[in-house]
Design an enzyme around this catalytic site. Structure first.
Site, mmCIF file in Angstrom:
data_model
loop_
_atom_site.group_PDB
_atom_site.id
_atom_site.type_symbol
_atom_site.label_atom_id
_atom_site.label_comp_id
_atom_site.label_asym_id
_atom_site.label_seq_id
_atom_site.Cartn_x
_atom_site.Cartn_y
_atom_site.Cartn_z
ATOM 1 N N THR A 25 -10.123 -2.495 -70.031
ATOM 2 C CA THR A 25 -10.166 -3.221 -68.946
ATOM 3 C C THR A 25 -9.264 -3.114 -68.055
ATOM 4 O O THR A 25 -8.295 -3.147 -67.367
ATOM 5 C CB THR A 25 -10.341 -5.372 -69.175
ATOM 6 O OG1 THR A 25 -10.767 -5.593 -70.363
ATOM 7 C CG2 THR A 25 -10.333 -6.037 -68.135
ATOM 8 N N HIS A 177 -18.442 -4.734 -79.176
ATOM 9 C CA HIS A 177 -17.511 -4.821 -79.421
ATOM 10 C C HIS A 177 -17.563 -6.426 -80.041
ATOM 11 O O HIS A 177 -17.652 -7.237 -79.896
ATOM 12 C CB HIS A 177 -16.993 -5.198 -77.827
ATOM 13 C CG HIS A 177 -15.419 -6.418 -77.728
ATOM 14 N ND1 HIS A 177 -14.455 -6.325 -78.276
ATOM 15 C CD2 HIS A 177 -14.806 -5.501 -76.370
ATOM 16 C CE1 HIS A 177 -13.925 -6.090 -78.047
ATOM 17 N NE2 HIS A 177 -13.702 -6.514 -76.599
ATOM 18 N N ASN A 180 -11.757 -9.170 -80.377
ATOM 19 C CA ASN A 180 -11.280 -9.599 -79.666
ATOM 20 C C ASN A 180 -11.272 -10.930 -79.190
ATOM 21 O O ASN A 180 -10.779 -11.651 -78.408
ATOM 22 C CB ASN A 180 -10.219 -8.617 -78.544
ATOM 23 C CG ASN A 180 -9.917 -7.209 -79.055
ATOM 24 O OD1 ASN A 180 -8.966 -7.507 -79.566
ATOM 25 N ND2 ASN A 180 -10.061 -6.968 -78.546
ATOM 26 N N TYR A 182 -14.538 -12.857 -79.173
ATOM 27 C CA TYR A 182 -15.799 -12.345 -78.104
ATOM 28 C C TYR A 182 -16.576 -13.021 -78.838
ATOM 29 O O TYR A 182 -16.701 -13.284 -80.383
ATOM 30 C CB TYR A 182 -15.706 -11.375 -77.028
ATOM 31 C CG TYR A 182 -14.787 -11.147 -76.195
ATOM 32 C CD1 TYR A 182 -14.050 -12.268 -74.754
ATOM 33 C CD2 TYR A 182 -13.323 -9.512 -76.800
ATOM 34 C CE1 TYR A 182 -13.121 -11.971 -73.520
ATOM 35 C CE2 TYR A 182 -12.236 -9.897 -75.568
ATOM 36 C CZ TYR A 182 -12.115 -10.834 -74.466
ATOM 37 O OH TYR A 182 -10.731 -11.000 -73.610
ATOM 38 N N ARG A 229 -16.373 -1.512 -82.857
ATOM 39 C CA ARG A 229 -15.109 -2.395 -83.114
ATOM 40 C C ARG A 229 -14.949 -3.702 -83.392
ATOM 41 O O ARG A 229 -15.649 -4.785 -83.164
ATOM 42 C CB ARG A 229 -14.442 -2.565 -81.974
ATOM 43 C CG ARG A 229 -13.171 -1.809 -81.627
ATOM 44 C CD ARG A 229 -12.785 -2.561 -80.032
ATOM 45 N NE ARG A 229 -10.736 -1.605 -80.611
ATOM 46 C CZ ARG A 229 -9.949 -2.317 -79.237
ATOM 47 N NH1 ARG A 229 -10.479 -2.833 -78.741
ATOM 48 N NH2 ARG A 229 -9.300 -1.346 -79.266
ATOM 49 N N ASN A 237 -7.290 -14.555 -77.697
ATOM 50 C CA ASN A 237 -8.505 -15.235 -76.728
ATOM 51 C C ASN A 237 -8.615 -16.198 -78.429
ATOM 52 O O ASN A 237 -9.449 -17.183 -78.429
ATOM 53 C CB ASN A 237 -9.304 -14.674 -77.402
ATOM 54 C CG ASN A 237 -9.041 -13.012 -75.084
ATOM 55 O OD1 ASN A 237 -8.728 -14.263 -74.836
ATOM 56 N ND2 ASN A 237 -10.295 -12.238 -75.920
ATOM 57 N N GLY A 327 -4.122 3.314 -76.423
ATOM 58 C CA GLY A 327 -5.041 2.525 -74.926
ATOM 59 C C GLY A 327 -3.986 2.495 -73.917
ATOM 60 O O GLY A 327 -3.800 3.169 -73.122
HETATM 61 C C1 8OZ Z 1 -8.064 -7.377 -71.524
HETATM 62 C C2 8OZ Z 1 -8.378 -8.037 -70.513
HETATM 63 C C3 8OZ Z 1 -9.261 -8.698 -70.885
HETATM 64 C C4 8OZ Z 1 -10.219 -8.614 -71.240
HETATM 65 C C5 8OZ Z 1 -10.243 -7.225 -75.042
HETATM 66 C C6 8OZ Z 1 -11.942 -6.777 -72.828
HETATM 67 O O1 8OZ Z 1 -9.378 -7.641 -75.474
HETATM 68 C C7 8OZ Z 1 -10.725 -7.099 -73.575
HETATM 69 C C8 8OZ Z 1 -9.832 -7.715 -72.238
HETATM 70 C C9 8OZ Z 1 -8.645 -7.180 -72.842
HETATM 71 O O2 8OZ Z 1 -10.659 -6.659 -75.727
#
Ligand code: 8OZ
Length: 370
Positions: A25, A177, A180, A182, A229, A237, A327
């Site tokens: 990102t 995705h 992480n 989400y 992924r 998060n 990364g």
């Molecule tokens: C860092 C900052 C904002 C989003 C992820 C899409 O961790 C992100 C992300 C990473 O998968």
């Protein structure tokens, strides 16, 4: 012995080497529209066997950060076309990472300033990035509302449309995705999912949304162009599960037969420690289960790999990996493949320019030959 520089097949994707650029990102798409600068940035890195784009929102509701790109409007597709053309001109391969942030969002980024959506109304103790007059600032995520089950088919449709859009604007495929913290992982993990309907409780129910998304996308564009992924134990998060090994072992049984191009595994804490003493996880077992379930996709690993660790991973056919995704090294080293091949030193990435801004810290890192 296999090396990082040997070609590899990932589903229908023929890759020139085993080095992937991990999704990163960078918050440089004002109005969620990809720019010519982004095309230059990705093209500079086209010697990677596979470029995976930064996480890209599948719909306005899927947005959770300032200036991250989308894949749903005409202007966004036109922007991405410039990116895929530039990468293909440089002989690269590029897939787009399809993203719905779920609860990791802020009302100011949501349509009509509404609450972000989530499996359950549980706020994530985490921050998102807002950009105020060009300056990135971190803000607490907003309190989400729980999605009604009747809303889920529309979200699956949004994934399907985004995958169709991806192919229409020239991507070689997509990466789902599901990592992480989400939306798709929020549904999978007990820390964020307290539902009592068909999308909560047992493993079948918690993986239901992800598997519906996988089926919709593979039906739309073909499994051979679809990667996935995951991040079994990341605390990113504010996500957690009571038994990640059981959850992901189960998931491997489900996805094994689906013919995906690759499975991309973040080992440990995203962007952090590879080993979490309080949360041991057997990745080799995961891969064994995937293969046992008929999975023939490439096995891609990620998180803090250096040259030695990466060489070791691809050399070990049984236990190791087919592809290593880098990364942070890719932020600062557009010619990472050549640097690894020549055992050259790497440029150090500058944290101050990770999120937001322009060419500085983005397209101005020097190559070896520069
Ligand atoms: C860092 C900052 C904002 C989003 C992820 C899409 O961790 C992100 C992300 C990473 O998968």
């Amino acid at each position: 012995m296999t090396t990082l520089f040997d070609p590899v097949q990932a589903g229908s994707l023929q890759l020139a080497n085993r080095i992937a650029m991990a999704p990163l990102t960078r918050n440089r798409a004002p109005g969620a529209i990809p720019t010519p600068l982004m095309a230059q940035y990705y093209a500079q890195r086209a010697s990677a066997g596979l470029l995976i784009t930064e996480a890209t929102a599948i719909s306005p509701q899927a947005q959770g950060y300032a200036d991250v790109p989308g894949l749903y409007s005409t202007e966004q597709l036109d922007g991405w076309k410039q990116v895929t053309e530039a990468v293909h001109k440089a002989d690269g391969k590029i897939v787009v990472q399809l993203w719905h942030v779920g609860r990791v969002s802020h009302t100011s980024l949501q349509p009509d300033n509404q609450a972000p959506v989530a499996p359950s109304a549980i706020r994530a103790q985490t921050k998102t990035v807002l950009i105020d007059k060009g300056v990135p600032t971190f803000a607490d995520t907003s309190m989400p509302r729980a999605l009604d089950a009747a809303e889920l088919p529309a979200i699956v449709q949004d994934y399907r449309h985004a995958a169709r859009n991806a192919i229409a604007c020239g991507f070689d495929g997509v990466e789902i995705h599901a990592a992480n913290g989400y939306l798709l992982e929020q549904f999978m993990k007990t820390g964020a999912n307290q539902r009592t309907d068909d999308y909560g409780g047992n493993l079948k129910n918690r993986t239901r949304l992800l598997l519906e998304v996988v089926r919709a996308i593979t039906d739309e564009i073909g499994a051979g162009r679809t990667g996935l992924r995951i991040s079994p134990v990341t605390p990113a998060n504010d996500i957690a599960d009571e038994n990640p090994q059981k959850l992901f072992d189960y998931l491997m049984h489900q996805i094994g037969p689906l013919g995906l191009a690759y499975v991309h595994v973040i080992e440990g804490a995203t962007g952090g420690a590879r080993e979490l003493p309080e949360q041991p996880f057997d990745y080799a077992h995961l891969k064994t289960l995937y293969r046992a379930a008929g999975g023939q996709g490439a096995w891609m690993v990620n998180n803090a790999y250096d040259a030695a660790l990466a060489e070791q991973a691809v050399a070990d056919v049984a236990q190791g990996a087919d592809i290593v995704a880098f990364g942070r090294p890719y932020i600062a080293n557009p010619d990472l493949v050549a640097r690894l091949q020549r055992k050259a030193p790497l440029n150090t990435p500058d944290r101050n320019t990770f999120y937001g801004g322009g060419a500085a810290g983005y397209t101005d890192y020097p190559t070896l030959d520069a």
